[in-house]
Design an enzyme around this catalytic site. Sequence first.
Site, PDB file in Angstrom:
ATOM      1  N   GLU A 433       0.823  -1.221   0.000  1.00 55.88           N
ATOM      2  CA  GLU A 433       0.000   0.000   0.000  1.00 55.88           C
ATOM      3  C   GLU A 433       0.853   1.265   0.000  1.00 55.88           C
ATOM      4  O   GLU A 433       0.729   2.125   0.874  1.00 55.88           O
ATOM      5  CB  GLU A 433      -0.952  -0.009   1.197  1.00 55.88           C
ATOM      6  CG  GLU A 433      -1.979  -1.122   1.125  1.00 55.88           C
ATOM      7  CD  GLU A 433      -3.040  -1.031   2.216  1.00 55.88           C
ATOM      8  OE1 GLU A 433      -2.919  -0.160   3.111  1.00 55.88           O
ATOM      9  OE2 GLU A 433      -3.995  -1.821   2.175  1.00 55.88           O
ATOM     10  N   GLU A 509      -4.722  -8.667   0.767  1.00 57.36           N
ATOM     11  CA  GLU A 509      -5.520  -8.276   1.936  1.00 57.36           C
ATOM     12  C   GLU A 509      -6.972  -8.265   1.519  1.00 57.36           C
ATOM     13  O   GLU A 509      -7.342  -7.621   0.536  1.00 57.36           O
ATOM     14  CB  GLU A 509      -5.137  -6.885   2.455  1.00 57.36           C
ATOM     15  CG  GLU A 509      -3.876  -6.843   3.271  1.00 57.36           C
ATOM     16  CD  GLU A 509      -3.600  -5.462   3.852  1.00 57.36           C
ATOM     17  OE1 GLU A 509      -4.574  -4.722   4.133  1.00 57.36           O
ATOM     18  OE2 GLU A 509      -2.421  -5.111   3.998  1.00 57.36           O
TER      19      GLU A 509
END
Length: 946
Positions: A433, A509
Amino acid sequence: MKKLFTLLLAVAGLGSLWAQTTREHFNIDKGWRFAFGHATDFTKDYNYGTNYFSHLAKTGYGEGITTAAFDDRSWRLLNLPHDWAVEQPFDQKGSLSHGFKAIGRNFPEASIGWYRKVINIPESDFGRRISLAFDGVYRNSEVWVNGHYMGNEPSGYLGFEYDITDYVNYGGDNQIVVRADATFEEGWFYEGAGIYRHVWLNKTDKLHVATDGTFVTSEVKDGQAELSISVAVQNDGLQRRNFTMKHILTDAQGKEVATDNLLELYVLPYKTQEVVSQLTLDKPVLWDLDNPHLYTLTTTVYDNGKAIDTYTTTIGIRTIRFDNNEGFFLNGKHVKIKGTNNHQDHAGVGSAMPDGLQEYRIKVLKSFGSNAYRCSHNPPTPELLDVCDRLGILVIDEHRMMGSSLLQKDDLKRLIDRDRNHPSVISWSVGNEEWGIENKVSGARIAQTMQGYVKSLDSTRPATAAFSGSIGSKGITTTLDLLGINYIVNKSTDDQHKLFPAQSIWGTEEGSTHATRGVYFRDDEKHHIPAYDKAPNSSFISIEDGWKHYASRDYLGGMFIWTGFDYRGEPTPYAWPSIGTYFGMVDQCGFYKDDAWYLKSWWGNEPVLHLLPHWNWEGKEGQPIEVWAHSNCDEVELFLNKKSLGKKKMEANSHLQWMVNYTPGTLEAVGYKNGKKVLTDRIQTTKAPATLALTGNASTIKANDTDIVMVTVAVKDKNGLAVPTAEDEVGFSIKGPGRIIGVGNGNPSSLERDRFIETIETAPIENLKEKIVTATTGNEALVTESYDATGWDNAFKDDRTQEFGQKAPALVYRGSFTLPQWQKDATITLFSSNIGVEQSVYVNGKLVAANLKQKAELVLPHDILHTGANSIAIVATPILKNRPWDFINMNPGLVRIFTPAPQWKRKLFSGLAQVIIQSTGEAGSIELTATGNGLKPATLTVKAQK
């Protein structure tokens, strides 16, 4: 997975002795001294960095605290691994991401930690190479050996090693000093503080296999495995070295299955030579999830026929393949990834996990069908990967931060070099991320560079990165061979697959539901979230919907749920006083939430039927209660007090639910397969708590000072039923060769202590004055408590020359120390250092030691002390300098108030709590007793065996 250690002989009652072999690998976790420094006040940080010449200016110019002469007797004695953050109280000024522990910028007094340890290195080791290796220190560590500065490691997650050969005092003691600075956060999750992983002392010949110096790859074809072996042989000597090498491969039973001899090899001085060879193995047993078979490669280096180094490498023979249309394959068989994300953090101990706790956690994850583990978001401890190898679970091994500078590439190389022989590792993650670059052209460049760099180091596994942005035509999604998707709720994997059909994809995720274990109605005042699998808002997706997406698409390799275990920090959607997350499939203790039962239904292989919620709803009589069944049965029928509420058909990867008006009694579910009753689950309304119950995950542990047993604490009613709503406070006491190292209950908003430890406070001796006297006797009036020494000279005003000694045959020193209020069980000790050749010490006019010729530890009786100011007088013959540059000690010592740890205790949460017990090293019976007001106590006995 490289194991450097050689034969370890365990000797009862004497600890451990090492056989003198070619290579030695000592664990030196025991017996460290610890004390806090200070992040902003150098005077409270032992004046670190204030010398005229610093350790950065001149070799060997270690400052006071980094030298052997520094007096650390008053410091706390402990064993590693150690996380000082978990020992701190919770504070609203603390960092939300780090679970509101009182460390960091707002707590300079608790953000610097100093460690010291003395080790003896025998004279017989002279001529060998000696190194000091740390598996991880959080954070920004500095290390000294015998006052010599070894270096700095900024990362809190990478291991590092220092060659200390030239700095060693052979045949004597050697002082190791470590300073850790946890002021600055490296991640946005709980990270702990201090030396939270193992420390090792390594000894080798000058000619040896380099650290992490082996790399074994395999190709499996037609019933054979071709092993390619690369060994980096390092010569730290002044002369060219000729050598030979032998490889022996043994199977899991220790049977020799292949060998290879390499002759006429050499390496130049201070060079490293790569030695490449091949081994052929017939009918290899492949490492897989159900049979994680491990081989051991023993590499021995010989000089003129004499073995001078032996290095062992544990490997697994297996094949992996990521297919852009069909997903992931292990040993040629399709495997859907069923993974979880996890941090290194557990209730009670924080980041300082014993090795047995790593195994416990992996077993918990495997118990509900998980076959994969993502190290979020940093390199793991080596012992975690050892467990994954041994138990059969796949791993994404994650680099801390995306970047293509020399720093990040070097960190990535160290990670890969360390972990490349683990069969469990199937991918290297180069980032997570990275919002600042992941959708930019610069992100694509960096990702491409890192992916190429990974391939140059290890071509057997793909690089991946976890992407959280939106699908586009630039950024890291355009360059990676294996793309990690974080959260399909804001992007389409189908669109990405169409745009880049040659790219493999998996979910790094997914899910991120919020749930409080054992809670089924929302209570924002208590920060409780119902444990039903429901997306909390449009930014998240339920576990069920996430799994349905990945399970229904062949091109997706699988998914990693955020998260397996709850962890400290990120208490979304709340803030203070919540100190932990709600994301986990299990809580911080490893107790199942209901979502784990959903996964067990569809990820596992055994029949499952689980009914929720509990059936204790006093005050809600007649009100509708949402009832769910997690099961992989064909049909489930629900009964309330033996009356059927209907049978429902179970769809694949789904759950069933009913609305049931609450009536006390028994709620029962019956599961059917092929029309036959196969499972029953029953929940009953319980009576009030009556008796405590203790259950261990093992009945025996190794008496080795490290092994652990995880104890579940529950409470039952008079009928023997577990009370799911119990919140009783329970106290714990322990007897025998065991110690409690942590307690927890899985409550993400509990501000109770994780650890109950001794308290150490110190009082310096201040305002030291001196008076010359004619002799060390006849000074009774000068040492009384009430004597006024205002007119005396400041101590050590005059240089202690030989001339001074002629006019000062003796001295009386007077000073004071200030004591806080102490508890009755506190021990107050004067750690005296001699400021005279011989000295007698008086506290508040009372003689506490006479004619001391060296430093001493003097326990002071409570009845001679006062809260507040206390006087100290020292009658001494002066220490004189023989040369002007001689050092004369001017510190008379300090006073320590040691308060033993209070009784361990913890409140139950949703009926449960957890105690972690660790061996103290001796054999015998360990007895843990739990007590609570109005409850029948319980005792658990665990055998510690040599």
